[in-house]
Structure formats: C-alpha cells, structure tokens
Design an enzyme around this catalytic site. Structure first.
Site, PDB file in Angstrom:
ATOM      1  N   ARG A  67       0.448  -1.179  -0.215  1.00 36.34           N
ATOM      2  CA  ARG A  67      -0.166  -0.464   0.141  1.00 36.34           C
ATOM      3  C   ARG A  67       0.748   1.311  -0.024  1.00 36.34           C
ATOM      4  O   ARG A  67       0.452   1.886  -0.350  1.00 36.34           O
ATOM      5  CB  ARG A  67      -1.028  -0.300   1.243  1.00 36.34           C
ATOM      6  N   GLU A 104       1.279  -6.210  13.024  1.00 38.55           N
ATOM      7  CA  GLU A 104      -0.238  -7.050  14.018  1.00 38.55           C
ATOM      8  C   GLU A 104      -0.837  -7.986  13.443  1.00 38.55           C
ATOM      9  O   GLU A 104      -0.822  -8.849  14.576  1.00 38.55           O
ATOM     10  CB  GLU A 104      -0.582  -5.487  13.570  1.00 38.55           C
TER      11      GLU A 104
HETATM   12  O1  LIG Z   1       3.208  -0.387  11.666  1.00 36.93           O
HETATM   13  P1  LIG Z   1       2.942  -2.306  11.395  1.00 36.93           P
HETATM   14  O2  LIG Z   1       2.394  -2.950  12.393  1.00 36.93           O
HETATM   15  O3  LIG Z   1       4.306  -2.837  10.169  1.00 36.93           O
HETATM   16  O4  LIG Z   1       1.940  -2.269  10.416  1.00 36.93           O
HETATM   17  C1  LIG Z   1       1.978  -1.105   9.106  1.00 36.93           C
HETATM   18  C2  LIG Z   1       2.497  -1.773   7.760  1.00 36.93           C
HETATM   19  O5  LIG Z   1       1.199  -3.063   7.780  1.00 36.93           O
HETATM   20  C3  LIG Z   1       0.499  -3.129   6.554  1.00 36.93           C
HETATM   21  O6  LIG Z   1       1.343  -3.674   5.643  1.00 36.93           O
HETATM   22  P2  LIG Z   1       0.944  -5.313   4.865  1.00 36.93           P
HETATM   23  O7  LIG Z   1       2.593  -5.538   5.869  1.00 36.93           O
HETATM   24  O8  LIG Z   1       0.178  -5.587   5.886  1.00 36.93           O
HETATM   25  O9  LIG Z   1       0.706  -5.097   3.565  1.00 36.93           O
HETATM   26  P3  LIG Z   1       0.255  -4.511   1.837  1.00 36.93           P
HETATM   27  O10 LIG Z   1       0.506  -3.334   2.163  1.00 36.93           O
HETATM   28  O11 LIG Z   1       0.777  -5.536   0.834  1.00 36.93           O
HETATM   29  O12 LIG Z   1      -0.915  -4.864   2.354  1.00 36.93           O
HETATM   30  C4  LIG Z   1       0.932  -1.448   5.930  1.00 36.93           C
HETATM   31  O13 LIG Z   1       0.229  -0.667   5.084  1.00 36.93           O
HETATM   32  C5  LIG Z   1       2.032  -1.039   7.245  1.00 36.93           C
HETATM   33  O14 LIG Z   1       2.674  -1.510   5.880  1.00 36.93           O
HETATM   34  N1  LIG Z   2      -5.784  -2.590  11.210  1.00 39.85           N
HETATM   35  C1  LIG Z   2      -4.937  -2.364  10.394  1.00 39.85           C
HETATM   36  N2  LIG Z   2      -5.484  -1.489   8.737  1.00 39.85           N
HETATM   37  C2  LIG Z   2      -4.632  -1.706   8.313  1.00 39.85           C
HETATM   38  N3  LIG Z   2      -3.334  -1.630   7.704  1.00 39.85           N
HETATM   39  C3  LIG Z   2      -2.916  -2.557   8.703  1.00 39.85           C
HETATM   40  N4  LIG Z   2      -1.619  -2.946   8.857  1.00 39.85           N
HETATM   41  C4  LIG Z   2      -1.283  -3.083  10.235  1.00 39.85           C
HETATM   42  N5  LIG Z   2      -2.289  -3.215  11.026  1.00 39.85           N
HETATM   43  C5  LIG Z   2      -3.123  -2.658  10.095  1.00 39.85           C
END
Ligand SMILES: O=P(O)(O)OC[C@H]1O[C@H](OP(=O)(O)OP(=O)(O)O)[C@H](O)[C@@H]1O
Ligand SMILES: Nc1ncnc2[nH]cnc12
Length: 183
Positions: A67, A104
């Site tokens: 994202r 998370e």
């Molecule tokens: O602060 P944190 O606990 O590290 O979480 C935040 C990260 O989690 C999500 O990415 P995700 O790894 O879910 O991947 P995506 O962007 O591919 O959906 C979001 O886009 C951040 O990069």
């Molecule tokens: N709760 C949440 N919603 C969207 N993106 C996330 N990445 C990690 N935690 C998330």
C-alpha cells in the site's frame, strides 16, 4: 506538525473504511481503497505528502510494499524526487539488504536494492498505516545500512491504540514522524 487543514483531514478520514475482524479476528482493518477511488481525496493526500518531502529536504522517497507504493510513487513524482521500493523478501532481482520484522498480524521480511541509495541521500519513508511500527522501523534500518540518511517517516494514519509511535521513536533518532490522521 504538518500544515494539513482540518477540511483535508476530514475529507481523508471520511474516505477510510473500518473493516472489523480482517484479516484476522480482533483486527480492525483500516481500508484506504475508498480514498484511492476518490480523485479529490487522493490528490489532497499526495499533495500533502509531497509538500512534507520537500519541507524535510528529502532527496528520494521510499515506499513500503504494497500500500505504501500506491502513495509513495505519485508523491515522488509530485515532489520531483526518485522513488525507491522496499519490497517483501524475494521480489527484488538485484543485490539486496534484508530485515525481518513483526506485524500486528504476522511476521515478514523486507528488502531494498542497496544500490538505489547513496551516502548523499536523505530519505522520506511513506506508508499508509503506522500500526505496531515494525515495518517502518525495519525500513529505517535498511536505509541506514544502505548508507543513506533518514529525512523522516510520513504516514496517512497512525493507529493510536497500538504502540507504533513509541517503537519507532528510537529508530527515528530525532528525525520527524509526520502523521496526517490518528485513528
Ligand atoms: O506498523 P506495522 O505493524 O508494521 O504495520 C503497518 C504495515 O502493515 C501494512 O502492510 P502489510 O504488511 O499488511 O502489507 P500490504 O501493504 O501489502 O497490504 C501497512 O500497509 C503497513 O506497511
Ligand atoms: N489495522 C490495520 N489496518 C490496515 N492496515 C494495517 N496494517 C497493520 N495493521 C493494520
């Protein structure tokens, strides 16, 4: 602090959808797809983030897969800066530096092409969400290991009910954390 207006914040907030229990029971997922589908909101977001990159003297923008790419690429173009992807492990073809981290809802490893950054670079890291702070913290580690300086971290939203800010504080070493919305 950013100069984001209250009306911009309200617009951005109105375009974020809460999805309970996704991708796991107990997680409140913050879905940015409604914001991306609204050209006014998406432009307001990328303009705001681009302004922050310029204000903090960034020379390149790092986006965090996946994202973070959606936001960081137009921000880099808008700010007149190069874009460097930090990808999930195994996706970059060149010589990489890697860093494991906790999420998370799981664990992961990210990588960067070491040659994309130099000792002259100041990097602004851009992502959609700061949750536990693990991803952003790991990216700062990669940036420093690649020899570059951290200009800051800018996120659309911070999950205020998680300790991401506290976790990231040490890794920032005084560089700014810019948060447009705390949710
Ligand atoms: O602060 P944190 O606990 O590290 O979480 C935040 C990260 O989690 C999500 O990415 P995700 O790894 O879910 O991947 P995506 O962007 O591919 O959906 C979001 O886009 C951040 O990069
Ligand atoms: N709760 C949440 N919603 C969207 N993106 C996330 N990445 C990690 N935690 C998330």
């Amino acid at each position: 602090m950013t100069s984001t207006t209250d009306s911009t914040r309200a617009l951005l907030l109105s375009r974020i959808r809460d999805v309970p229990d996704y991708p796991k029971q107990g997680v409140l997922f913050k879905d940015i797809t409604p914001l991306l589908a609204d050209p006014t909101a998406f432009a307001a977001l990328t303009d705001t983030l681009a302004e922050l990159c310029v204000r903090h003297g960034a020379t390149k923008v790092v986006g965090l897969e996946a994202r973070g790419f959606i936001l960081a690429a137009p921000v880099a173009v808008r700010a007149g800066l190069g874009f460097v992807p930090v990808r999930k492990a195994g996706k970059l073809p060149g010589a990489t530096l890697g860093q494991a981290y906790d999420l998370e809802y799981g664990t992961a490893e990210i990588e960067i092409h070491a040659e994309d950054l130099s000792g002259d670079d100041r990097i602004m890291v851009i992502d959609d969400v700061l949750a536990t702070g693990g991803t952003a913290e790991a990216s700062l580690e990669l940036i420093r290991r690649a020899g570059a300086e951290v200009a800051g971290v800018a996120v659309l939203m911070e999950l205020g009910f998680l300790p991401g800010r506290a976790r990231l504080e040490q890794g920032l070493r005084g560089a700014p954390l810019e948060v447009l919305l705390t949710v």
